[in-house]
Design an enzyme around this catalytic site. Structure first.
Site, PDB file in Angstrom:
ATOM      1  N   ASP A  91      16.291 -13.382   4.182  1.00 35.81           N
ATOM      2  CA  ASP A  91      17.026 -13.772   5.391  1.00 35.81           C
ATOM      3  C   ASP A  91      16.641 -12.749   6.454  1.00 35.81           C
ATOM      4  O   ASP A  91      16.816 -11.539   6.253  1.00 35.81           O
ATOM      5  CB  ASP A  91      18.535 -13.705   5.150  1.00 35.81           C
ATOM      6  N   ASP A 142      23.796 -25.886   3.493  1.00 36.81           N
ATOM      7  CA  ASP A 142      24.746 -24.761   3.437  1.00 36.81           C
ATOM      8  C   ASP A 142      26.160 -25.305   3.220  1.00 36.81           C
ATOM      9  O   ASP A 142      26.965 -25.337   4.165  1.00 36.81           O
ATOM     10  CB  ASP A 142      24.705 -23.965   4.751  1.00 36.81           C
TER      11      ASP A 142
HETATM   12  O1  1PR Z   1      20.278 -24.083  10.735  1.00 39.83           O
HETATM   13  O2  1PR Z   1      17.933 -24.841  10.802  1.00 39.83           O
HETATM   14  O3  1PR Z   1      18.646 -22.855  12.113  1.00 39.83           O
HETATM   15  O4  1PR Z   1      18.492 -22.781   9.639  1.00 39.83           O
HETATM   16  C1  1PR Z   1      19.131 -21.573   9.433  1.00 39.83           C
HETATM   17  C2  1PR Z   1      18.841 -21.157   8.041  1.00 39.83           C
HETATM   18  O5  1PR Z   1      19.341 -19.840   7.894  1.00 39.83           O
HETATM   19  C3  1PR Z   1      19.479 -22.027   6.987  1.00 39.83           C
HETATM   20  O6  1PR Z   1      18.574 -22.231   5.939  1.00 39.83           O
HETATM   21  C4  1PR Z   1      20.660 -21.200   6.497  1.00 39.83           C
HETATM   22  O7  1PR Z   1      20.841 -21.342   5.103  1.00 39.83           O
HETATM   23  C5  1PR Z   1      20.215 -19.786   6.793  1.00 39.83           C
HETATM   24  N1  1PR Z   1      21.337 -18.920   7.194  1.00 39.83           N
HETATM   25  C6  1PR Z   1      22.033 -18.990   8.342  1.00 39.83           C
HETATM   26  N2  1PR Z   1      22.936 -18.005   8.354  1.00 39.83           N
HETATM   27  C7  1PR Z   1      22.825 -17.329   7.221  1.00 39.83           C
HETATM   28  C8  1PR Z   1      23.610 -16.160   6.819  1.00 39.83           C
HETATM   29  O8  1PR Z   1      23.494 -15.658   5.710  1.00 39.83           O
HETATM   30  N3  1PR Z   1      24.481 -15.714   7.698  1.00 39.83           N
HETATM   31  N4  1PR Z   1      21.362 -17.489   5.282  1.00 39.83           N
HETATM   32  C9  1PR Z   1      21.812 -17.894   6.478  1.00 39.83           C
HETATM   33  C10 1PR Z   1      21.628 -18.132   4.206  1.00 39.83           C
HETATM   34  C11 1PR Z   1      20.875 -18.412   2.261  1.00 39.83           C
HETATM   35  C12 1PR Z   1      20.399 -18.116   1.073  1.00 39.83           C
HETATM   36  C13 1PR Z   1      20.525 -16.811   0.384  1.00 39.83           C
HETATM   37  C14 1PR Z   1      20.991 -17.240  -0.962  1.00 39.83           C
HETATM   38  C15 1PR Z   1      20.714 -16.299  -2.055  1.00 39.83           C
HETATM   39  N5  1PR Z   1      21.061 -17.453   3.188  1.00 39.83           N
HETATM   40  O9  1PR Z   1      19.118 -18.689   1.013  1.00 39.83           O
HETATM   41  O10 1PR Z   1      19.325 -16.187   0.465  1.00 39.83           O
HETATM   42  O11 1PR Z   1      22.362 -17.577  -0.871  1.00 39.83           O
HETATM   43  O12 1PR Z   1      21.442 -15.139  -1.889  1.00 39.83           O
HETATM   44  P1  1PR Z   1      21.903 -14.286  -3.139  1.00 39.83           P
HETATM   45  O13 1PR Z   1      20.862 -14.414  -4.179  1.00 39.83           O
HETATM   46  O14 1PR Z   1      21.984 -12.883  -2.645  1.00 39.83           O
HETATM   47  O15 1PR Z   1      23.230 -14.837  -3.566  1.00 39.83           O
HETATM   48  P2  1PR Z   1      18.885 -23.689  10.898  1.00 39.83           P
END
Ligand code: 1PR
Length: 600
Positions: A297, A455
């Protein structure tokens, strides 16, 4: 693998539709390394059409010159981005000469043809530019050739992709679509080992190791083409993984995305006379390996530097007085490390892309460019893919945004928020407009290049009838003993809940052209307590495209759990890798010991 229209086709001025000879007219391949073809200078009639072939005698060859030994000629007909092939060739120490005219093909010392896009469109370009004829002539002369993916398929007589459409006709057989009716997910995305059927030199280092495939169509081995087949692979049925005849090679997999072993395939093609140790070639076709994906991320911290961050249930700020964005490292360095550690794919999620314009985010594009120079497994990038009008009133379509990501080195793009809006609209109207980001990008680049990132957040219920969306009985009841839950989709990084469930979204985006689903779960994100098995089972049973399980990995057992209990094709983790709690190789070894096929 499809990708973006990068440089315009350099040979648009050549005309006349000319096709290669019918493969049935070939002499059977003998011990002679040269290809004995009966086409020569004659007109001929092909099985599929009346197209006639003009004499190739006007096209001349020039002699090899040693000064050009470090140059590879690349046939990039402009239908897609072959950046990763370019990167791999350069990584191996070669310069690239781009084909501008058919003569460039004929004069090549070694030619690589990484076919991209759809079969019909590729044949159209090859025919209109005279490249089809030049390619056939080059191959007939048994000149060093390596076709990749569509570059293999085009050698066959025809393809049923939007067809039947006639191919170059060098190899007997029709390219057909994988059959998904027997439960195999199409496209075939991922890592398989090969059944090597004959000495093919370029596969000498492959043995039992896995290589990376991404395709929906394939050619199948038959008595008519067995002289050509050097390896097969099994995915529902047996298909041709590579061909070799004399100096002519083609592979259905992507060597440029197959890690070290893929680079060895390219190296052996580029250095045929080197004294590289020959290793045993026997390989046994495998099941599709389960993939382990490292996710980064990425966002700018408060100083404006692009950093890898990681949230707890999507909250990426430290709970300190300063409330800084959690900084877990530099994106290019970490991606390079995970590649070396054995990650099967790397995903970058530009997590503030929903509010910033990603094409204004030049550092993110630079991260992709730099990463793709040294990382030879698939790269996915997501964040901010949507239509956008910038401060100057300039409109950018989501296709343009995606194209820029592809051009910068992505193999797949991932759409989050916009996919939710698109699916909502589709479910409301029942109409596929063809204009949504999802539809446009998958039409241009192929659905294998389009991931939808979901999400969802768990919403507990006492009864499944309490909501209009798909609800399931959950393994762990809610805080008030609720036995059911539905999974509400969110947008803008989990900030806003939408009136659509993960189940409804997944089915809708599959219909609209998504090739894969990245299934997060906000409740589990960063918790290290394991994946949400209920959710992953629900979605991976509901769609026939691959599902990547995400959120919650905290131990190696969580990976075996998700693969044993659901139909997930891949598992993604972030925190445990960033914090160096569990190395990727430990996950792989654990899965292997549990009898789950992985790429080691
Ligand atoms: O909505 O098209 O602009 O895409 C934004 C992207 O960014 C989406 O894929 C969304 O999942 C991601 N995103 C937005 N905000 C966050 C955040 O964390 N605040 N990240 C975010 C989401 C998702 C996971 C993470 C897993 C594994 N992160 O892919 O990496 O949950 O984590 P873990 O192994 O530590 O539990 P758009």
């Amino acid at each position: 693998m499809a990708a973006p229209p990068s440089p315009p086709p350099p040979f648009a001025s050549v005309s006349a539709s000319q096709l290669c000879s019918n493969a049935r007219s070939f002499s059977p391949f003998s011990s002679s390394p040269s290809l004995l073809l009966s086409r020569n200078n004659a007109f001929y009639r092909n099985k599929y059409s009346r197209v006639k072939f003009k004499s190739s005698s006007t096209l001349s060859f020039r002699a090899f010159s040693s000064s050009s030994d470090s140059v590879v000629t690349l046939l990039d007909y402009g239908a897609g981005n072959v950046r990763s092939v370019r990167n791999a060739i350069r990584f191996l120490g070669f310069d690239i000469k781009d084909v501008q005219t058919p003569e460039d093909i004929l004069n090549a010392n070694r030619l690589i043809f990484p076919g991209v896009g759809a079969f019909a469109a590729a044949m159209d370009v090859l025919n209109k530019t005279g490249m089809a004829e030049a390619l056939c002539t080059y191959i007939e002369k048994d000149r060093p050739f390596l076709g990749i993916c569509l570059g293999l398929q085009l050698l066959f007589e025809s393809s049923e992709e939007n067809g039947p459409v006639e191919g170059l006709g060098l190899i007997p057989g029709m390219v057909g679509r994988f059959d998904s009716s027997n439960g195999f997910r199409v496209p075939h995305i991922g890592w398989n080992a090969l059944q090597i059927t004959k000495d093919s030199k370029i596969l000498d280092d492959v043995g039992n190791r896995h290589v990376y495939f991404v395709h929906s169509y394939r050619a199948v081995p038959s008595d008519d083409n067995k002289e050509w087949v050097s390896s097969t692979c099994n995915y529902g049925d047996n298909f041709i993984a590579s061909i070799r005849r004399g100096n002519v090679h083609a592979v259905q997999f992507h060597p440029e995305k197959s890690g070290d072993v893929g680079l060895s395939v390219l190296r052996r093609f580029l250095y045929p006379k080197s004294t590289m140790l020959k290793k045993p070639t026997e390989g046994k076709a495998s099941q599709l390996a389960k993939r382990v994906i490292a996710c980064l991320d990425v966002r700018a911290n408060d100083k404006g530097d692009l950093v890898v961050t990681k949230g707890d249930q999507y909250d990426v700020r430290e709970h300190t007085k300063e409330n800084e964005v959690r900084n877990l490292g530099k994106p290019v360095e970490l991606a390079g490390q995970y590649y070396k550690d054995g990650a099967d794919e790397i995903s970058f999620l530009n997590i503030t892309g929903f509010r910033d314009f990603p094409l204004g985010d030049l550092p993110m594009l630079q991260v992709l460019r730099l990463t793709s120079e040294n990382v030879f497994v698939p790269l996915t990038v997501g964040g901010g893919i949507r239509d956008f009008t910038d401060a100057n009133g300039r409109y950018y379509s989501s296709l343009e945004v995606a194209s820029e990501y592809f051009r910068s080195g992505a193999d797949k793009i991932s759409i989050g928020s916009d996919a939710v809006y698109v699916a909502e609209e589709y479910l409301k109207t029942g109409v596929k407009t063809g204009k949504s980001s999802l539809e446009q990008i998958s039409r241009v680049y192929g659905n294998q290049a389009v991931v939808v990132s979901i999400d969802p957040r768990r919403v507990y219920l006492n009864s499944p009838d309490d909501v209009e969306f798909k609800a399931i009985r959950v393994t762990n009841p809610g805080p008030n003993g609720e036995e059911y839950a539905w999974y509400q989709c969110t947008v803008s990084g989990g900030r806003e809940g939408r009136p659509i469930g993960a189940y409804e979204l997944a089915k809708a985006v599959e219909e609209l052209g998504a090739g894969e689903i990245l299934l997060n779960c906000i409740d589990c994100d960063g918790q290290g307590k394991g994946f949400d098995i209920d959710l992953i089972k629900l979605i991976s049973d509901a769609v026939s495209i691959p599902v990547i399980a995400s959120s919650g990995a905290g131990a190696v057992e969580h990976f075996s759990d998700v693969f044993m209990k659901t139909n997930a094709s891949a598992a993604l983790a972030a925190g445990i890798f960033h914090r160096k709690e569990v190395p990727i190789q430990s996950v792989k070894e654990h899965l292997f010991n549990q009898g789950i096929e992985v790429r080691i």
